[in-house]
Design a protein around this motif. Structure first.
Motif, PDB file in Angstrom:
ATOM      1  N   ALA A  79       0.706  -1.118  -0.109  1.00  0.00           N
ATOM      2  CA  ALA A  79      -0.078  -0.120   0.254  1.00  0.00           C
ATOM      3  C   ALA A  79       0.877   1.097  -0.255  1.00  0.00           C
ATOM      4  O   ALA A  79       1.788   1.507   0.941  1.00  0.00           O
ATOM      5  CB  ALA A  79      -0.767   0.120   1.166  1.00  0.00           C
ATOM      6  N   GLN A  80       0.821   2.049  -1.145  1.00  0.00           N
ATOM      7  CA  GLN A  80       1.568   3.200  -1.233  1.00  0.00           C
ATOM      8  C   GLN A  80       0.497   4.547  -1.701  1.00  0.00           C
ATOM      9  O   GLN A  80      -0.222   4.354  -2.294  1.00  0.00           O
ATOM     10  CB  GLN A  80       2.551   3.137  -2.187  1.00  0.00           C
ATOM     11  N   TYR A  81       0.996   5.730  -1.400  1.00  0.00           N
ATOM     12  CA  TYR A  81       0.412   6.697  -1.878  1.00  0.00           C
ATOM     13  C   TYR A  81       1.088   7.079  -3.374  1.00  0.00           C
ATOM     14  O   TYR A  81       2.349   7.303  -3.373  1.00  0.00           O
ATOM     15  CB  TYR A  81       0.706   7.928  -0.965  1.00  0.00           C
ATOM     16  N   ASP A  82       0.411   6.795  -4.311  1.00  0.00           N
ATOM     17  CA  ASP A  82       0.992   6.756  -5.501  1.00  0.00           C
ATOM     18  C   ASP A  82       0.279   7.942  -6.408  1.00  0.00           C
ATOM     19  O   ASP A  82      -0.981   8.009  -6.639  1.00  0.00           O
ATOM     20  CB  ASP A  82       0.370   5.568  -6.239  1.00  0.00           C
ATOM     21  N   ALA A  83       1.019   8.916  -6.584  1.00  0.00           N
ATOM     22  CA  ALA A  83       0.840   9.927  -7.486  1.00  0.00           C
ATOM     23  C   ALA A  83       0.277   9.750  -9.046  1.00  0.00           C
ATOM     24  O   ALA A  83      -0.006  10.766  -9.627  1.00  0.00           O
ATOM     25  CB  ALA A  83       1.597  11.280  -7.176  1.00  0.00           C
ATOM     26  N   GLY A  84       1.015   8.764  -9.556  1.00  0.00           N
ATOM     27  CA  GLY A  84       0.945   8.825 -10.924  1.00  0.00           C
ATOM     28  C   GLY A  84       2.356   7.891 -11.368  1.00  0.00           C
ATOM     29  O   GLY A  84       3.384   7.750 -10.828  1.00  0.00           O
ATOM     30  N   PRO A  85       2.502   7.723 -12.815  1.00  0.00           N
ATOM     31  CA  PRO A  85       3.554   7.110 -13.421  1.00  0.00           C
ATOM     32  C   PRO A  85       4.791   7.978 -13.341  1.00  0.00           C
ATOM     33  O   PRO A  85       4.648   9.036 -13.273  1.00  0.00           O
ATOM     34  CB  PRO A  85       3.271   6.676 -14.961  1.00  0.00           C
ATOM     35  N   VAL A  86       5.994   7.240 -13.159  1.00  0.00           N
ATOM     36  CA  VAL A  86       7.180   7.891 -13.140  1.00  0.00           C
ATOM     37  C   VAL A  86       7.528   8.261 -14.598  1.00  0.00           C
ATOM     38  O   VAL A  86       7.354   7.205 -15.844  1.00  0.00           O
ATOM     39  CB  VAL A  86       8.415   6.990 -12.630  1.00  0.00           C
ATOM     40  N   LEU A  87       8.088   9.379 -15.160  1.00  0.00           N
ATOM     41  CA  LEU A  87       8.509   9.891 -16.320  1.00  0.00           C
ATOM     42  C   LEU A  87      10.123   9.783 -16.358  1.00  0.00           C
ATOM     43  O   LEU A  87      10.753   9.761 -15.337  1.00  0.00           O
ATOM     44  CB  LEU A  87       7.979  11.394 -16.463  1.00  0.00           C
ATOM     45  N   PRO A  88      10.366   9.817 -17.575  1.00  0.00           N
ATOM     46  CA  PRO A  88      11.913   9.510 -17.841  1.00  0.00           C
ATOM     47  C   PRO A  88      12.588  11.166 -17.521  1.00  0.00           C
ATOM     48  O   PRO A  88      11.841  11.920 -17.396  1.00  0.00           O
ATOM     49  CB  PRO A  88      12.124   9.446 -19.276  1.00  0.00           C
ATOM     50  N   PRO A  89      13.631  11.391 -17.489  1.00  0.00           N
ATOM     51  CA  PRO A  89      14.480  12.322 -17.378  1.00  0.00           C
ATOM     52  C   PRO A  89      14.001  13.695 -18.347  1.00  0.00           C
ATOM     53  O   PRO A  89      13.697  13.029 -19.583  1.00  0.00           O
ATOM     54  CB  PRO A  89      15.921  12.206 -17.553  1.00  0.00           C
ATOM     55  N   ALA A  90      14.019  14.943 -17.941  1.00  0.00           N
ATOM     56  CA  ALA A  90      13.536  16.021 -18.579  1.00  0.00           C
ATOM     57  C   ALA A  90      14.352  16.276 -19.753  1.00  0.00           C
ATOM     58  O   ALA A  90      13.806  16.793 -21.030  1.00  0.00           O
ATOM     59  CB  ALA A  90      13.037  17.034 -17.827  1.00  0.00           C
ATOM     60  N   ASN A  91      15.643  15.869 -19.600  1.00  0.00           N
ATOM     61  CA  ASN A  91      16.736  16.357 -20.696  1.00  0.00           C
ATOM     62  C   ASN A  91      16.540  17.961 -20.960  1.00  0.00           C
ATOM     63  O   ASN A  91      16.576  18.709 -22.031  1.00  0.00           O
ATOM     64  CB  ASN A  91      16.376  15.715 -22.180  1.00  0.00           C
ATOM     65  N   TYR A  92      16.609  18.635 -19.890  1.00  0.00           N
ATOM     66  CA  TYR A  92      16.410  20.353 -19.799  1.00  0.00           C
ATOM     67  C   TYR A  92      17.737  20.843 -20.030  1.00  0.00           C
ATOM     68  O   TYR A  92      18.755  20.386 -19.214  1.00  0.00           O
ATOM     69  CB  TYR A  92      15.684  20.473 -18.299  1.00  0.00           C
ATOM     70  N   ARG A  93      17.536  21.680 -20.858  1.00  0.00           N
ATOM     71  CA  ARG A  93      19.061  22.735 -21.095  1.00  0.00           C
ATOM     72  C   ARG A  93      18.360  24.204 -20.701  1.00  0.00           C
ATOM     73  O   ARG A  93      17.666  24.579 -21.073  1.00  0.00           O
ATOM     74  CB  ARG A  93      19.494  22.527 -22.481  1.00  0.00           C
ATOM     75  N   PRO A  94      19.033  24.635 -19.500  1.00  0.00           N
ATOM     76  CA  PRO A  94      18.538  26.153 -19.241  1.00  0.00           C
ATOM     77  C   PRO A  94      19.188  26.905 -20.319  1.00  0.00           C
ATOM     78  O   PRO A  94      20.317  26.753 -20.997  1.00  0.00           O
ATOM     79  CB  PRO A  94      19.358  26.453 -17.975  1.00  0.00           C
TER      80      PRO A  94
END
Length: 160
Positions: free
Chosen positions: A98-113
């Motif tokens: 039993a866990q508090y599940d907020a949703g599926p895990v997403l891959p890394p964002a690959n964000y470049r500032p």
């Protein structure tokens, strides 16, 4: 920051989760992009969807978000559907927990500032300033007066 460095795994406004805690990223900070250390400024949310803000003692710091959290333990998730309830989640060993599940895990964002360009200050090769600086360099007794007079003459010239 330049755009050619390693991309970051999180982006601003991403949702993240860590052991029943849910947050939205306010800012991504890269302490050392070569070692991969990333810090997050997080806006924490309760399971019912209300904004918590900061849980640690502010001590003069921000109150609306938790600053400089290590990004190592947080996972990107899709936007949670509040309220977040206990659910039976299949574990890697085949059992359920039993866990508090907020949703599926997403891959890394690959964000470049975006690169921050420093404002360039134009070098003024104006004769008036050069004369004032030369007078100060030659040992004029009142450098403030020389500078003030030069600035007044420049301002008068700009107004014309």
């Amino acid at each position: 920051m330049t755009g050619d460095l390693t991309p970051l795994p999180f982006a601003p406004r991403d949702w993240v989760a860590y052991i029943g805690n849910h947050a939205r990223i306010a800012r991504v900070r890269s302490v050392d992009r070569f070692d991969g250390e990333v810090l997050l400024d997080l806006v924490l949310y309760a399971r019912d969807g209300t904004k918590i803000g900061r849980e640690s003692a502010p001590e003069g710091g921000p109150r609306s978000f938790e600053p400089c959290c290590a990004a190592d333990e947080w996972e990107r998730i899709s936007e949670p559907s509040f309220p977040i309830c206990l659910r039976w989640i299949l574990q890697t060993d085949g059992s359920y927990a039993a866990q508090y599940d907020a949703g599926p895990v997403l891959p890394p964002a690959n964000y470049r500032p975006r690169s921050r360009k420093l404002p360039s200050t134009p070098v003024n090769h104006d004769e008036e300033l050069q004369r004032a600086l030369q007078a100060i360099a030659d040992g004029h007794n009142d450098a403030r007066r020389v500078a003030a007079e030069a600035l007044q003459r420049l301002e008068a010239r700009r107004r014309r």
